[in-house]
Design a protein around this motif. Structure first.
Motif, PDB file in Angstrom:
ATOM      1  N   PRO A  12       0.633  -1.359  -0.086  1.00 29.25           N
ATOM      2  CA  PRO A  12      -0.091   0.048   0.002  1.00 29.25           C
ATOM      3  C   PRO A  12       0.811   1.222   0.025  1.00 29.25           C
ATOM      4  O   PRO A  12       0.269   2.310  -0.291  1.00 29.25           O
ATOM      5  CB  PRO A  12      -0.933  -0.067   1.344  1.00 29.25           C
ATOM      6  CG  PRO A  12      -0.052  -1.368   2.026  1.00 29.25           C
ATOM      7  CD  PRO A  12       0.493  -2.086   1.238  1.00 29.25           C
ATOM      8  N   ARG A  13       1.953   1.051   0.447  1.00 29.61           N
ATOM      9  CA  ARG A  13       2.879   2.217   0.346  1.00 29.61           C
ATOM     10  C   ARG A  13       3.926   2.465  -0.802  1.00 29.61           C
ATOM     11  O   ARG A  13       4.873   3.159  -0.711  1.00 29.61           O
ATOM     12  CB  ARG A  13       3.681   2.520   1.662  1.00 29.61           C
ATOM     13  CG  ARG A  13       2.743   2.312   2.995  1.00 29.61           C
ATOM     14  CD  ARG A  13       3.907   3.180   4.208  1.00 29.61           C
ATOM     15  NE  ARG A  13       4.767   1.903   4.545  1.00 29.61           N
ATOM     16  CZ  ARG A  13       4.495   0.981   5.218  1.00 29.61           C
ATOM     17  NH1 ARG A  13       3.009   0.861   5.563  1.00 29.61           N
ATOM     18  NH2 ARG A  13       5.330  -0.077   5.667  1.00 29.61           N
ATOM     19  N   SER A  14       3.598   1.679  -1.750  1.00 26.99           N
ATOM     20  CA  SER A  14       4.570   1.640  -3.059  1.00 26.99           C
ATOM     21  C   SER A  14       4.147   2.683  -3.997  1.00 26.99           C
ATOM     22  O   SER A  14       3.343   3.458  -3.726  1.00 26.99           O
ATOM     23  CB  SER A  14       4.296   0.068  -3.870  1.00 26.99           C
ATOM     24  OG  SER A  14       3.346   0.386  -4.689  1.00 26.99           O
ATOM     25  N   ASP A  15       5.221   2.993  -4.885  1.00 28.86           N
ATOM     26  CA  ASP A  15       4.958   4.113  -5.735  1.00 28.86           C
ATOM     27  C   ASP A  15       4.057   3.562  -7.180  1.00 28.86           C
ATOM     28  O   ASP A  15       4.600   4.236  -8.281  1.00 28.86           O
ATOM     29  CB  ASP A  15       6.233   4.839  -6.082  1.00 28.86           C
ATOM     30  CG  ASP A  15       7.207   3.905  -6.679  1.00 28.86           C
ATOM     31  OD1 ASP A  15       6.952   2.656  -6.684  1.00 28.86           O
ATOM     32  OD2 ASP A  15       8.465   4.232  -6.960  1.00 28.86           O
ATOM     33  N   HIS A  16       3.475   2.502  -6.968  1.00 27.91           N
ATOM     34  CA  HIS A  16       3.126   1.887  -8.490  1.00 27.91           C
ATOM     35  C   HIS A  16       1.949   3.016  -8.969  1.00 27.91           C
ATOM     36  O   HIS A  16       1.326   3.544  -8.123  1.00 27.91           O
ATOM     37  CB  HIS A  16       2.313   0.573  -8.165  1.00 27.91           C
ATOM     38  CG  HIS A  16       1.777  -0.166  -9.290  1.00 27.91           C
ATOM     39  ND1 HIS A  16       0.416   0.252  -9.730  1.00 27.91           N
ATOM     40  CD2 HIS A  16       2.428  -1.006  -9.910  1.00 27.91           C
ATOM     41  CE1 HIS A  16       0.345  -0.527 -10.946  1.00 27.91           C
ATOM     42  NE2 HIS A  16       1.494  -1.303 -11.012  1.00 27.91           N
TER      43      HIS A  16
END
Length: 535
Positions: free
Chosen positions: A95-99
């Motif tokens: 949920p904290r990725s930069d996708h």
């Protein structure tokens, strides 16, 4: 983007199955068979539409939370909304990725829940409640519905998917994950705890009596492998709870029988779950306690004094001094075994039949789907046997029956499943998740109760002259002179009753005695071959 979760309209039904038309627009297929046009071209537009389309479902139980809309995105809808055609890599699901999908969501004030991007993804406003303000996505291109334990055929049309999932919603709950997760959530749906909004602290629902409201650690013997409380645990300190897996060669008399019939116990882990006592509090350790069958817990006790029939499986995984559930020890006591616990981990708080409404909901759902297929308990045994062996009727109803059964069977194991924590490092110990219904002790009780109840029925049937040849989980083989399980279920005093409810039995195949002896010679449990769907 505001999300009117509380008091929003649910007039359009609990879900929508979205598919792209030839003209490049999205059509939403609803639960009642009608359609709506969805003007969305990306995830932002989809969420904006979903918040005003009148989608959602009222709480399963008064005092609980409503369920947000379920949006099923077919492959064509995924393409039109410019979502990735395949599930992102594990790092990008976080949920904290930069996708890019996460970036799009943050730009409009939304986010995923703690599980991140997944075939079943839950979204909520950044300042909303992950439970009360959620919109649920089932993304078929990422594996939802077809590649998970739903196992729906890929040829189903969007209206058929909407028909199936809406029927499931009416019977059980809105599907927001694989069947096992739905069944696990149904437990708290039917005994909802009080819930306050994660950001405003406003009381959203008052809950129901008997709810599990606090997360509690398992006792060390109950902790699944990989849990922090299992570190350094010896084999003696680990509770082993398994279904029966046993077989034997036929006796000379049995070998003359021409047939081997297989009985399958309907939802064996669900049967009797309505009577299992559950306490909400943590476990306390007691030395040399007196055994009390009404107290949930784990008991370190020697059950080797239990009498054992040479042609029956044992009702316990081990009879030596070991950890056993209350249900297993109570059965040993009934059989005349002296019970002298060495120590115990006993649950605190008021104990009661927590799963009773869950059992009733599962049972009623199963009976309702079978009635849709034209199969009812009032049928004559011969007709009922024939219908259960070769069910006809509507293919959607047959898929619905499989989904109900999978919901019941798989939810038992979710009780002790390692949590899907994206911050957990694989191979490292995990802690108890903040989920009141994560209860390895309850899973152990359900399996032990199923095992002892099956043994009880085997003993009753043995008194009618029929001893089992093999058992694997909920499948039992007997030598018979006719190719029908009615030879086993019809005699007065038999422990097995042909029927449709949990705990009743259904036919699961007939083979020759030569077939049985062949697999015995291969040192294979023949009942396992019939239990495995691919065989």
């Amino acid at each position: 983007m505001d999300y009117p979760a509380r008091g929003r309209s649910t007039a359009a039904g609990p879900l929508a199955v979205l598919a792209a038309t030839a003209s490049g627009a999205l059509t939403a297929h609803l639960a009642d068979g009608s359609t709506l046009t969805c003007p969305a071209a990306d995830i932002a537009g989809l969420l904006a539409w979903a918040t005003t389309a009148g989608l959602g479902a009222l709480a399963v139980k008064a005092g609980g939370l409503n369920t947000g809309p379920l949006l099923v995105l077919t492959d064509t809808a995924t393409t039109l909304l410019t979502l990735p055609p395949a599930l992102p890599s594990p790092a990008h699901r976080h949920p904290r990725s930069d996708h890019p999908v996460h970036a799009q969501l943050r730009a409009i004030g939304w986010q995923t829940n703690v599980q991140g991007l997944a075939p079943w993804t839950t979204l909520h406003p950044v300042h909303g409640d992950p439970t009360a303000d959620a919109i649920h996505l089932a993304i078929t291109a990422w594996g939802a519905l077809h590649d998970d334990t739903w196992q729906l055929p890929t040829h189903l049309s969007p209206p058929q998917i909407a028909q199936l999932l809406s029927a499931y919603t009416r019977l059980l709950r809105t599907p927001t994950g694989p069947p096992g997760e739905c069944g696990h959530r149904l437990m708290s749906d039917l005994r909802p705890p009080a819930h306050r909004h994660a950001h405003t602290n406003a009381l959203l629902c008052h809950g129901a009596p008997g709810a599990l409201a606090q997360s509690v650690n398992p006792a060390p013997c109950e902790a699944p492998d990989g849990h922090r409380l299992a570190l350094g645990r010896t084999a003696e300190d680990r509770m082993t709870v398994e279904d029966i897996d046993w077989w034997r060669p036929p006796t000379d008399a049995e070998a003359t029988a021409p047939y081997v019939v297989c009985l399958a116990v309907n939802l064996s882990h669900v049967a009797g779950s309505n009577n299992i006592r559950v306490a909400a509090g943590p476990a306390r350790t007691v030395q040399h306690p007196d055994f009390d069958r009404r107290t949930p817990g784990s008991w370190f006790v020697d059950l080797s004094g239990t009498p054992q029939h040479p042609h029956l499986p044992t009702p316990y995984v081990t009879a030596r001094p070991a950890w056993h559930t209350t249900e297993a020890v109570a059965y040993a006591q009934q059989r005349g075994t002296p019970i002298r616990p060495i120590r115990a981990h006993l649950r605190t708080g008021t104990a009661g039949p927590y799963l009773n409404p869950w059992y009733q909901r599962i049972r009623d759902a199963r009976l309702a789907v079978l009635a849709r297929l034209g199969i009812t308990p009032a049928m004559e045994p011969e007709v009922l046997c024939q219908e259960l062996e070769s069910p006809g009727g509507d293919p959607i109803s047959r898929l619905l029956l499989a989904a109900v059964d999978a919901t019941a069977a798989h939810s038992i194991h979710v009780l002790a499943q390692q949590p899907a924590d994206p911050d957990h490092t694989p191979g490292h110990p995990f802690g108890t998740p903040p989920l009141p219904t994560w209860r390895p002790d309850l899973r152990a009780s359900l399996i032990a109760n199923s095992r002892t109840e099956l043994h009880r029925k085997l003993c009753m049937t043995a008194r009618t002259g029929y001893l089992p040849l093999a058992v694997h989980q909920d499948h039992i083989l007997f030598a018979t002179h006719t190719p029908s399980i009615l030879e086993i279920t019809s005699p007065s005093g038999s422990g097995f009753r042909l029927g449709l409810s949990p705990g009743h039995v259904s036919p699961a195949g007939t083979h020759t005695m030569a077939w049985y002896r062949h697999h015995c010679a291969q040192h294979v449990n023949p009942a396992q071959l019939l239990r495995t769907p691919t065989q």
